[in-house]
Design a protein around this motif. Structure first.
Motif, short mmCIF file in Angstrom:
data_model
loop_
_atom_site.label_atom_id
_atom_site.label_comp_id
_atom_site.label_asym_id
_atom_site.label_seq_id
_atom_site.Cartn_x
_atom_site.Cartn_y
_atom_site.Cartn_z
N GLY A 29 4.63 7.60 16.09
CA GLY A 29 4.35 6.94 14.57
C GLY A 29 5.14 5.88 14.15
N THR A 30 4.60 5.27 13.27
CA THR A 30 5.29 4.11 12.64
C THR A 30 5.18 4.20 11.25
N LEU A 31 6.18 3.83 10.39
CA LEU A 31 6.12 4.01 8.80
C LEU A 31 5.67 2.83 8.23
N VAL A 32 4.65 2.78 7.25
CA VAL A 32 4.18 1.75 6.69
C VAL A 32 4.53 2.01 5.16
N THR A 33 5.38 1.19 4.27
CA THR A 33 5.45 1.42 3.13
C THR A 33 5.00 0.27 2.14
N VAL A 34 4.04 0.53 1.16
CA VAL A 34 3.37 -0.72 0.37
C VAL A 34 4.27 -0.27 -0.94
N SER A 35 5.02 -1.08 -1.53
CA SER A 35 5.50 -1.05 -2.64
C SER A 35 6.06 -2.35 -3.39
N ASP B 216 -1.79 3.36 0.62
CA ASP B 216 -1.83 2.88 2.27
C ASP B 216 -0.60 3.27 2.87
N THR B 217 0.48 3.62 2.02
CA THR B 217 1.60 4.26 2.41
C THR B 217 1.71 5.53 3.09
N ALA B 218 2.03 5.39 4.44
CA ALA B 218 2.01 6.56 5.28
C ALA B 218 2.62 6.44 6.70
#
Length: 128
Positions: free
Chosen positions: A121-127, A90-92
């Motif tokens: 845009g807004t950054l989503v990082t799943v880690s 889902d990171t994008a």
């Protein structure tokens, strides 16, 4: 003039949740459908979700069905994307968008729809 501003992105662990917000201006709350798109590094932009102008129909990409929920608060001119059970894929960068014409989410099913008006845009990082 139509304007859209996203917020709410950030870093979250797999399985976590985030709520994105899109504040819109230049049109009234029930004029147009609004959607969320995302673009991951090295990948094409894809439609994630859409809410029709009267909130009577929605679109969700197969990859997010059952995990993401779109909603709107007309009093705040805001559309939300509640994201749960997040996965690394889902990171994008997530964008909200509208074409300023259509009320329905039907074009989102084509796989090639691109509205005219976009936020930054807004950054989503799943880690982990």
């Amino acid at each position: 003039q139509v304007q859209l501003v996203e917020s709410g992105g950030g870093m979250v662990q797999p399985g976590g949740s985030l709520r994105l917000s899109c504040v819109y201006s230049g049109f009234t709350s029930d004029d147009y459908a609004i959607g969320w798109f995302r673009q991951a590094p090295g990948k094409e932009r894809e439609a994630v979700s859409c809410l029709s102008s009267w909130a009577d129909n929605t679109y969700y990409a197969d990859s997010v069905k059952g995990r993401f929920t779109i909603s709107r608060d007309n009093a705040k001119n805001t559309v939300y994307l509640q994201m749960s059970s997040l996965k690394p894929e889902d990171t994008a960068v997530y964008y909200c968008a509208t074409d300023g014409i259509l009320r329905s989410c039907s074009p989102y099913y084509s796989g090639s729809y691109s509205p005219d008006y976009w936020g930054k845009g807004t950054l989503v990082t799943v880690s982990p």
